[in-house]
Write a protein that holds these residues in place. Structure first.
Motif, PDB file in Angstrom:
ATOM      1  N   PHE A  35       0.886  -1.165   0.000  1.00  0.00           N
ATOM      2  CA  PHE A  35       0.000   0.000   0.000  1.00  0.00           C
ATOM      3  C   PHE A  35       0.924   1.216   0.000  1.00  0.00           C
ATOM      4  O   PHE A  35       1.495   1.573   1.024  1.00  0.00           O
ATOM      5  CB  PHE A  35      -0.884  -0.041   1.241  1.00  0.00           C
ATOM      6  N   VAL A  36       1.084   1.813  -1.175  1.00  0.00           N
ATOM      7  CA  VAL A  36       2.024   2.925  -1.337  1.00  0.00           C
ATOM      8  C   VAL A  36       1.243   4.220  -1.563  1.00  0.00           C
ATOM      9  O   VAL A  36       0.348   4.280  -2.408  1.00  0.00           O
ATOM     10  CB  VAL A  36       2.984   2.668  -2.517  1.00  0.00           C
ATOM     11  N   VAL A  37       1.594   5.239  -0.793  1.00  0.00           N
ATOM     12  CA  VAL A  37       0.980   6.556  -0.930  1.00  0.00           C
ATOM     13  C   VAL A  37       1.952   7.480  -1.657  1.00  0.00           C
ATOM     14  O   VAL A  37       3.150   7.482  -1.358  1.00  0.00           O
ATOM     15  CB  VAL A  37       0.625   7.137   0.459  1.00  0.00           C
ATOM     16  N   VAL A  38       1.424   8.247  -2.606  1.00  0.00           N
ATOM     17  CA  VAL A  38       2.253   9.207  -3.344  1.00  0.00           C
ATOM     18  C   VAL A  38       1.804  10.620  -2.981  1.00  0.00           C
ATOM     19  O   VAL A  38       0.620  10.957  -3.116  1.00  0.00           O
ATOM     20  CB  VAL A  38       2.150   8.988  -4.864  1.00  0.00           C
ATOM     21  N   LEU A  39       2.753  11.427  -2.513  1.00  0.00           N
ATOM     22  CA  LEU A  39       2.494  12.809  -2.130  1.00  0.00           C
ATOM     23  C   LEU A  39       3.271  13.763  -3.019  1.00  0.00           C
ATOM     24  O   LEU A  39       4.317  13.410  -3.559  1.00  0.00           O
ATOM     25  CB  LEU A  39       2.905  13.060  -0.673  1.00  0.00           C
ATOM     26  N   GLY A  40       2.767  14.975  -3.116  1.00  0.00           N
ATOM     27  CA  GLY A  40       3.449  16.019  -3.875  1.00  0.00           C
ATOM     28  C   GLY A  40       2.474  17.144  -4.144  1.00  0.00           C
ATOM     29  O   GLY A  40       1.274  16.903  -4.288  1.00  0.00           O
ATOM     30  N   HIS A  41       2.972  18.372  -4.206  1.00  0.00           N
ATOM     31  CA  HIS A  41       2.069  19.489  -4.495  1.00  0.00           C
ATOM     32  C   HIS A  41       1.660  19.451  -5.968  1.00  0.00           C
ATOM     33  O   HIS A  41       2.195  18.662  -6.763  1.00  0.00           O
ATOM     34  CB  HIS A  41       2.725  20.823  -4.132  1.00  0.00           C
ATOM     35  N   ASN A  42       0.739  20.317  -6.347  1.00  0.00           N
ATOM     36  CA  ASN A  42       0.284  20.363  -7.742  1.00  0.00           C
ATOM     37  C   ASN A  42       1.467  20.638  -8.671  1.00  0.00           C
ATOM     38  O   ASN A  42       2.264  21.545  -8.425  1.00  0.00           O
ATOM     39  CB  ASN A  42      -0.771  21.464  -7.918  1.00  0.00           C
ATOM     40  N   GLY A  43       1.570  19.816  -9.718  1.00  0.00           N
ATOM     41  CA  GLY A  43       2.654  19.979 -10.673  1.00  0.00           C
ATOM     42  C   GLY A  43       3.907  19.198 -10.341  1.00  0.00           C
ATOM     43  O   GLY A  43       4.913  19.306 -11.050  1.00  0.00           O
ATOM     44  N   SER A  44       3.854  18.384  -9.288  1.00  0.00           N
ATOM     45  CA  SER A  44       5.046  17.620  -8.882  1.00  0.00           C
ATOM     46  C   SER A  44       5.269  16.391  -9.751  1.00  0.00           C
ATOM     47  O   SER A  44       6.349  15.800  -9.723  1.00  0.00           O
ATOM     48  CB  SER A  44       4.925  17.196  -7.416  1.00  0.00           C
ATOM     49  N   GLY A  45       4.236  15.970 -10.499  1.00  0.00           N
ATOM     50  CA  GLY A  45       4.376  14.814 -11.387  1.00  0.00           C
ATOM     51  C   GLY A  45       3.644  13.576 -10.910  1.00  0.00           C
ATOM     52  O   GLY A  45       3.654  12.547 -11.598  1.00  0.00           O
ATOM     53  N   LYS A  46       2.951  13.646  -9.778  1.00  0.00           N
ATOM     54  CA  LYS A  46       2.347  12.430  -9.224  1.00  0.00           C
ATOM     55  C   LYS A  46       1.205  11.893 -10.087  1.00  0.00           C
ATOM     56  O   LYS A  46       1.100  10.682 -10.286  1.00  0.00           O
ATOM     57  CB  LYS A  46       1.876  12.653  -7.785  1.00  0.00           C
ATOM     58  N   SER A  47       0.357  12.772 -10.621  1.00  0.00           N
ATOM     59  CA  SER A  47      -0.739  12.296 -11.477  1.00  0.00           C
ATOM     60  C   SER A  47      -0.223  11.797 -12.824  1.00  0.00           C
ATOM     61  O   SER A  47      -0.748  10.829 -13.385  1.00  0.00           O
ATOM     62  CB  SER A  47      -1.779  13.404 -11.693  1.00  0.00           C
ATOM     63  N   THR A  48       0.815  12.430 -13.332  1.00  0.00           N
ATOM     64  CA  THR A  48       1.439  11.950 -14.572  1.00  0.00           C
ATOM     65  C   THR A  48       2.005  10.550 -14.367  1.00  0.00           C
ATOM     66  O   THR A  48       1.867   9.673 -15.222  1.00  0.00           O
ATOM     67  CB  THR A  48       2.559  12.907 -15.013  1.00  0.00           C
ATOM     68  N   LEU A 187      -9.412  -3.825   0.759  1.00  0.00           N
ATOM     69  CA  LEU A 187      -8.953  -4.459  -0.477  1.00  0.00           C
ATOM     70  C   LEU A 187      -7.484  -4.850  -0.375  1.00  0.00           C
ATOM     71  O   LEU A 187      -7.066  -5.898  -0.874  1.00  0.00           O
ATOM     72  CB  LEU A 187      -9.156  -3.519  -1.661  1.00  0.00           C
ATOM     73  N   ASN A 188      -6.714  -4.018   0.288  1.00  0.00           N
ATOM     74  CA  ASN A 188      -5.289  -4.296   0.444  1.00  0.00           C
ATOM     75  C   ASN A 188      -5.039  -5.405   1.468  1.00  0.00           C
ATOM     76  O   ASN A 188      -4.301  -6.354   1.208  1.00  0.00           O
ATOM     77  CB  ASN A 188      -4.565  -3.014   0.850  1.00  0.00           C
ATOM     78  N   GLU A 189      -5.672  -5.303   2.620  1.00  0.00           N
ATOM     79  CA  GLU A 189      -5.384  -6.226   3.722  1.00  0.00           C
ATOM     80  C   GLU A 189      -6.019  -7.596   3.529  1.00  0.00           C
ATOM     81  O   GLU A 189      -5.403  -8.626   3.825  1.00  0.00           O
ATOM     82  CB  GLU A 189      -5.864  -5.611   5.038  1.00  0.00           C
ATOM     83  N   GLU A 190      -7.256  -7.629   3.035  1.00  0.00           N
ATOM     84  CA  GLU A 190      -7.979  -8.896   2.938  1.00  0.00           C
ATOM     85  C   GLU A 190      -7.790  -9.599   1.602  1.00  0.00           C
ATOM     86  O   GLU A 190      -7.835 -10.832   1.535  1.00  0.00           O
ATOM     87  CB  GLU A 190      -9.474  -8.674   3.201  1.00  0.00           C
ATOM     88  N   TYR A 191      -7.576  -8.830   0.538  1.00  0.00           N
ATOM     89  CA  TYR A 191      -7.501  -9.434  -0.789  1.00  0.00           C
ATOM     90  C   TYR A 191      -6.115  -9.307  -1.425  1.00  0.00           C
ATOM     91  O   TYR A 191      -5.887  -9.823  -2.523  1.00  0.00           O
ATOM     92  CB  TYR A 191      -8.563  -8.815  -1.705  1.00  0.00           C
ATOM     93  N   GLY A 192      -5.205  -8.614  -0.743  1.00  0.00           N
ATOM     94  CA  GLY A 192      -3.827  -8.541  -1.230  1.00  0.00           C
ATOM     95  C   GLY A 192      -3.634  -7.716  -2.487  1.00  0.00           C
ATOM     96  O   GLY A 192      -2.611  -7.852  -3.170  1.00  0.00           O
ATOM     97  N   ILE A 193      -4.602  -6.854  -2.815  1.00  0.00           N
ATOM     98  CA  ILE A 193      -4.469  -6.019  -4.006  1.00  0.00           C
ATOM     99  C   ILE A 193      -3.434  -4.923  -3.729  1.00  0.00           C
ATOM    100  O   ILE A 193      -3.452  -4.269  -2.686  1.00  0.00           O
ATOM    101  CB  ILE A 193      -5.824  -5.391  -4.391  1.00  0.00           C
ATOM    102  N   THR A 194      -2.527  -4.745  -4.662  1.00  0.00           N
ATOM    103  CA  THR A 194      -1.526  -3.689  -4.545  1.00  0.00           C
ATOM    104  C   THR A 194      -2.207  -2.339  -4.743  1.00  0.00           C
ATOM    105  O   THR A 194      -2.941  -2.137  -5.712  1.00  0.00           O
ATOM    106  CB  THR A 194      -0.423  -3.880  -5.603  1.00  0.00           C
ATOM    107  N   ILE A 195      -1.971  -1.417  -3.816  1.00  0.00           N
ATOM    108  CA  ILE A 195      -2.621  -0.108  -3.852  1.00  0.00           C
ATOM    109  C   ILE A 195      -1.577   0.983  -4.058  1.00  0.00           C
ATOM    110  O   ILE A 195      -0.564   1.034  -3.362  1.00  0.00           O
ATOM    111  CB  ILE A 195      -3.380   0.173  -2.534  1.00  0.00           C
TER     112      ILE A 195
END
Length: 277
Positions: A35-48, A187-195
């Motif tokens: 379960f990976v979280v991506v942070l960054g302000h607007n324009g940092s490239g996270k949505s791209t 979904l992550n803990e019970e079904y092992g889906i990568t988030i």
């Protein structure tokens, strides 16, 4: 499950003729079930970056692999999307049908899944997000949190190994955000889906296994939530907040109160204050 190797993306329609980089040499590996979280302000490239994981964008340099499949090759697009589903910010923009169960069925139908199997997938997916009782409802009558859970069910019905969520709670009230985060964790803990969860809510970020911080198209931090939020001054310098309780602990430390770095929630704060007493 996800491996970016010198991943680069730029737009060359800049009037000045210069390449405008939104990703510049990103190297990142995300393992199965993380379960990976991506942070960054607007324009940092996270949505791209998120769009490259789902082959909505193709790299202009480097490579990205999804479950060992080269997502930079156009001929692999549909294979990538079978493995990596994406949920966007506005649930209204993701609804394509006038009945909830028909909306959830849309993805599997486009993958050519057998109709009997689609029926089973739709029912199971709606149950997994606690929306089965609303299967005959019109999506526009649901709350924001319920709509987003239906959108997630539509992705689950496609049987992905990875779910990428691009600020899925940004337009929701606190109750809706709580509903969606509970579903994501399940979904992550019970079904092992990568988030892969992109958010600007720091209280959501602390729930991940890892936090990746992006700035100017590059990964500048990749660590556990506790180690990331120890770096309060660095995060502030790039325009990011920290959880309120982490901010409070930081300010108290500056006043000479001996609290550890990286306090992430109220329970930890209470425990440390009681220890001082």
């Amino acid at each position: 499950m996800i491996k970016a190797v010198d991943l680069t993306h730029y737009y060359d329609d800049n009037p000045s003729g210069e390449k405008e980089y939104s990703l510049e040499g990103v190297n990142l590996t995300i393992r199965e079930g993380e379960f990976v979280v991506v942070l960054g302000h607007n324009g940092s490239g996270k949505s791209t970056f998120a769009k490259h994981m789902n082959a909505l964008l193709l790299p202009t340099g480097g490579k990205i692999y999804i479950d060992t499949i080269d997502a930079s090759l156009p001929e692999n697009t549909w294979e990538v999307r079978k493995r990596a589903g994406m949920v966007f910010q506005n649930p209204d923009n993701q609804m394509v049908a006038t009945v909830v169960e028909e909306d959830v069925a849309f993805g599997p139908e486009n993958l050519g899944v057998d109709p009997d199997d689609i029926r089973r997938r739709v029912d199971k997916s709606l149950k997994e997000v606690n929306m089965y009782e609303f299967r005959k409802h019109a999506p526009h009558l649901l709350s924001g949190g319920q709509k987003q859970r239906v959108a997630i069910a539509g992705i689950i019905a496609m049987r992905p190994k990875i779910i990428i969520l691009d600020e899925p709670t940004a337009m929701l009230d606190p109750s809706g955000r709580q509903e969606v985060m509970k579903t994501i964790r399940q979904l992550n803990e019970e079904y092992g889906i990568t988030i892969v969860h992109i958010t600007h809510f720091m209280e959501e970020a602390v729930q991940g296994d890892r936090i990746v911080v992006m700035e100017e198209g590059k990964v500048i931090i990749d660590d556990t939530p506790k180690n990331v939020f120890k770096q309060v001054d660095l995060l502030h310098s790039i325009g990011l907040d920290v959880p309120q309780v982490t901010e409070l602990a930081h300010e108290l430390r500056l006043e000479g109160i001996k609290l550890p770095e990286g306090i992430l929630n109220i329970e930890e704060m209470v425990e440390e204050l009681c220890r001082l007493k």
